[in-house]
Design an enzyme around this catalytic site. Sequence first.
Site, PDB file in Angstrom:
ATOM      1  N   LYS A  61      27.869  -1.019  31.038  1.00  0.00           N
ATOM      2  CA  LYS A  61      27.674  -1.648  29.725  1.00  0.00           C
ATOM      3  C   LYS A  61      28.947  -1.781  28.904  1.00  0.00           C
ATOM      4  CE  LYS A  61      22.791  -0.820  28.897  1.00  0.00           C
ATOM      5  NZ  LYS A  61      22.408   0.102  30.001  1.00  0.00           N
ATOM      6  N   SER A 117      24.490   1.263  38.825  1.00  0.00           N
ATOM      7  CA  SER A 117      24.855   0.820  37.479  1.00  0.00           C
ATOM      8  C   SER A 117      25.389   1.921  36.575  1.00  0.00           C
ATOM      9  CB  SER A 117      23.637   0.173  36.820  1.00  0.00           C
ATOM     10  OG  SER A 117      22.522   1.045  36.921  1.00  0.00           O
TER      11      SER A 117
HETATM   12  C1  PLP Z   1      21.304  -0.172  30.629  1.00  0.00           C
HETATM   13  C2  PLP Z   1      21.275   0.260  32.021  1.00  0.00           C
HETATM   14  C3  PLP Z   1      20.509  -0.415  32.973  1.00  0.00           C
HETATM   15  C4  PLP Z   1      19.636  -1.581  32.612  1.00  0.00           C
HETATM   16  O1  PLP Z   1      20.416  -2.654  32.212  1.00  0.00           O
HETATM   17  P1  PLP Z   1      19.826  -3.859  31.348  1.00  0.00           P
HETATM   18  O2  PLP Z   1      20.986  -4.725  31.177  1.00  0.00           O
HETATM   19  O3  PLP Z   1      19.306  -3.274  30.082  1.00  0.00           O
HETATM   20  O4  PLP Z   1      18.717  -4.438  32.134  1.00  0.00           O
HETATM   21  C5  PLP Z   1      20.575   0.009  34.282  1.00  0.00           C
HETATM   22  N1  PLP Z   1      21.328   1.059  34.634  1.00  0.00           N
HETATM   23  C6  PLP Z   1      22.066   1.748  33.750  1.00  0.00           C
HETATM   24  C7  PLP Z   1      22.860   2.904  34.212  1.00  0.00           C
HETATM   25  C8  PLP Z   1      22.077   1.364  32.413  1.00  0.00           C
HETATM   26  O5  PLP Z   1      22.809   2.041  31.526  1.00  0.00           O
END
Ligand code: PLP
Length: 340
Positions: free
Chosen positions: A75, A325
Site C-alpha cells: 500500500k 501482499s
Molecule cells: C490492504 C491489503 C490487501 C487488500 O488490498 P485492497 O487493495 O484493499 O483490496 C491485501 N493484503 C494486504 C497485506 C493488505 O494490506
Amino acid sequence: MTTSTSVPGPPPSGDVPAPPTMRDVLAAARRIDGLVVRTPALRHPELDRAAAAAGAAGVDLVVKHENLQHTGAFKVRGALNLLLGFEDHERRRGIVAYSTGNHAQALAYAARHTGTPCTIVMPHHPNPLKERAVRELGAEVLLHGETFDDAREQAGRVAATCGARLVGAANEPVLVAGVATATLELLEQAPDLDVLVVPVGGGSGAAAACLVAAALEPGLRVVAVQAAASPAAHDSWRAGELRTAPNATRAEGLAVGCGFALTQAVLRDRLADFLLVDDDAIAAAQRAYLTGARTVAEGAGAAALAAVLSHPEQFAGRRVGVVCSGGNASETELRRALAD
Ligand SMILES: *Cc1c(COP(=O)(O)O)cnc(C)c1O
C-alpha cells in the site's frame, strides 16, 4: 481479531471517480521511483511441490514479495503517489484515514516523508504490530468501534471537523495508480505468466492488476481472492452491484464489509474469476510460506497462495503469479498458523 458481524451500509456513493489510466500508472512509477522497494519476484520449488500435492500438478508459481516492501505491504506505493502529488495547501490541511493497519502504516510513512499531518482511525484491538508502527511513524492514532466499517464512519466525522483530506482505501484513483506499479514490475520480472492471483479487501490491488494486465498483457487472467468470512467484494462482483456482507475474517487486510464503486467498476469486466478461501486455508498458506519459502506472510498476504492450494484445478500446469501482499503478521497470528 476482528469478529464483529455488523453490516453497516456502503460508503456514501456520491460521484464515482474515474479509474486511473495507464498514463497515470506510468506517472506514478516515475514519481515513486527510488522511494519504494523493487520487490523480488521469486520461484520457491517447495511451494510448487505443496501446490502439486494439493492437486495443481505442474504449476509454476512466481511470488511477488510485497511483504518486503517498506512498511511491509504494497500500500505504500499508493500512499506515496498520493502525498507526493499534493499541492502545498493540501499538504498543510493534512490527511485522515481509517484502517485496520497497512493502509494506515502506508499513509503514515508517506506523511512523514512529505511532512503532512496524519490522523489514523483504527478499530479497537488493532494488530499491535501495526498500531505501534503507525504511532512510531508519527501519526496520531484514534481508536474507535469494533470494525473497519465503524472506523470508516468515525474518520469521516473527524475529517469533516478538522478540514483534512479523508483518504479512503478503495475509491481513490491515485492510490490505485500507485499500487499498480507492483503489477508493472511483476510483468517485467515475469513476462510469461498465464494467471495472476491477487488478494482483495477493498479491491484496489486487484483493480490495479486488471488495469495493467489489460494494457500490457490482455491474455493474462487476473483472479481475485477474498476471505470467505468477509466476502463483500466477491458478492458485489458476482451480483454486478455493490453489496455489504458479514465481515469476520481474522486476516485484517481483507476485513472489509462492503464493495466499493471504483474498484468494482474496474473488476466487473476485467476480472477472470473471484475465489473465496476460508481462514484455516489462509493459515495453512501462511505455514507453507514460513516452512517452504522462508517468508513471513500476514493472513491477507497468504490469501493468494491459499487460493492456489484450495482451488488447484484452476492452476494445474499454469505459470501463476501470486501476490504476497504483506508481511505484518502478529506473533499470535504466526503461532496459530504454526499450531494448526
Ligand atoms: C490492504 C491489503 C490487501 C487488500 O488490498 P485492497 O487493495 O484493499 O483490496 C491485501 N493484503 C494486504 C497485506 C493488505 O494490506
